[in-house]
Design an enzyme around this catalytic site. Structure first.
Site, PDB file in Angstrom:
ATOM      1  N   HIS A   1       0.810  -1.101   0.058  1.00  0.00           N
ATOM      2  CA  HIS A   1      -0.128  -0.031   0.023  1.00  0.00           C
ATOM      3  C   HIS A   1       0.882   1.309  -0.082  1.00  0.00           C
ATOM      4  CE1 HIS A   1       0.548   0.238   4.612  1.00  0.00           C
ATOM      5  NE2 HIS A   1       0.261   1.425   4.278  1.00  0.00           N
TER       6      HIS A   1
ATOM      7  N   ASP B   1       0.147  -7.126   1.542  1.00  0.00           N
ATOM      8  CA  ASP B   1       0.605  -6.054   1.564  1.00  0.00           C
ATOM      9  C   ASP B   1       2.044  -5.893   1.813  1.00  0.00           C
ATOM     10  OD1 ASP B   1       0.292  -3.382   1.677  1.00  0.00           O
ATOM     11  OD2 ASP B   1      -0.338  -3.309   3.785  1.00  0.00           O
TER      12      ASP B   1
ATOM     13  N   SER C   1       4.544   2.686   7.857  1.00  0.00           N
ATOM     14  CA  SER C   1       4.167   1.491   7.175  1.00  0.00           C
ATOM     15  C   SER C   1       5.584   1.205   6.209  1.00  0.00           C
ATOM     16  CB  SER C   1       2.922   1.925   6.124  1.00  0.00           C
ATOM     17  OG  SER C   1       1.746   1.926   7.027  1.00  0.00           O
TER      18      SER C   1
END
Length: 286
Positions: free
Chosen positions: A34, A65, A141
């Protein structure tokens, strides 16, 4: 990504920020799908030399992911990778990344839980997250969750939050073993993960179903439907079968079984142990 804003057709760039982990001296970088998935261009700035590089996407897998990107560089310092299967609740964990654009931020916590698969972070994805209370915020992230020796044990991916969107001590990271498995499959599959497919609808056992089947506990996964012309049908699987074993390993949950099947390369012969009318039987499925 350029978008017109409706005021004279002016254009502006949408920019995002995330983190990544260098895993090889020649510039392979592990991050989240992402973080890079919708980007037209990816720029990487290294904390060691402050140089900016343009990165190429080697492959991305939205269902876990995980993404692998590469910059053209040599002799880079790279992370030592730990074994996430050995983690225990209470182990020290440190998150390193770029939360809110604050470069090379480290936060300290513990492993709060392992094997979290019921948090619905990845729609139709494959989850087995490490939970930690090391502070994770937007921008973390794709970064590194490391153990007390600095070894990579996870990739911070998501947080449970309140309305502020900030950290409340519940963060989730993809285990390093799972991430590296996806990296290898992205490399082997030309940037795409090739997954095993069974062709059934599954259900968890509830207490009433377990009682009706004469089970003392709720282990195992029930086959609700079997699709036509699927590997399951060809292997003799039937609605009502209770899957209790996969390749000799006990089946504890539907999420774990889905993950195990997805991790099996297509055209592999595997053995399911099922309970049918009170009798255990092994089914060979391709």
């Amino acid at each position: 990504e350029k978008q017109g804003n409706g005021e004279g057709g002016r254009e502006h760039k949408e920019q995002g920020l995330g983190s990544g982990v260098v895993i090889s001296p020649d510039g392979y970088i592990l991050t989240n799908s992402h973080v890079v998935g919708a980007a037209d261009e990816i720029k990487v700035t290294l904390s060691t030399n402050k140089r900016e590089y343009t990165a190429a996407v080697i492959g991305a897998d939205p269902q876990t992911d995980v993404a692998l990107i590469k910059i053209e560089a040599k002799d880079l310092p790279f992370v030592t990778i730990g074994d996430s299967s050995t983690l225990e609740i209470g182990d020290v964990a440190m998150a390193v990344g770029n939360p809110l654009g604050l470069e090379q931020t480290a936060t300290l916590g513990i492993i709060s839980a392992v094997g979290r698969s019921d948090v619905n972070i990845l729609e139709n994805g494959y989850e087995s997250f490490i939970q930690t209370d090391a502070a994770i915020n937007r921008g973390n992230s794709g970064g590194a969750l490391v153990d007390a020796a600095g070894r990579l044990i996870g990739i911070p991916t998501a947080i449970q939050s309140n309305f502020s969107g900030g950290n409340i001590g519940i963060g989730f990271a993809i285990p390093s073993n799972m991430a590296l498995n996806i990296v290898q499959r992205l490399l082997d599959g030309g940037g795409v993960v090739k997954r095993g497919f069974l062709g059934v609808f599954l259900r968890e056992l509830d207490p009433n179903m377990a009682k009706a089947l004469g089970r003392e506990d709720r282990s195992g996964v029930l086959v609700a439907e079997v699709g036509e012309k699927t590997p399951a049908e060809a292997g003799g699987m039937k609605p009502g079968d209770l899957i209790v074993g996969y390749e000799g390993k006990p089946v504890e949950s539907m999420q774990q079984l889905r993950l195990d099947i997805s991790n099996t390369p297509p055209k592999t012969d595997v053995v399911f142990t099922v309970v049918r009318k009170g009798e255990k039987t092994d089914l060979k499925v391709t």
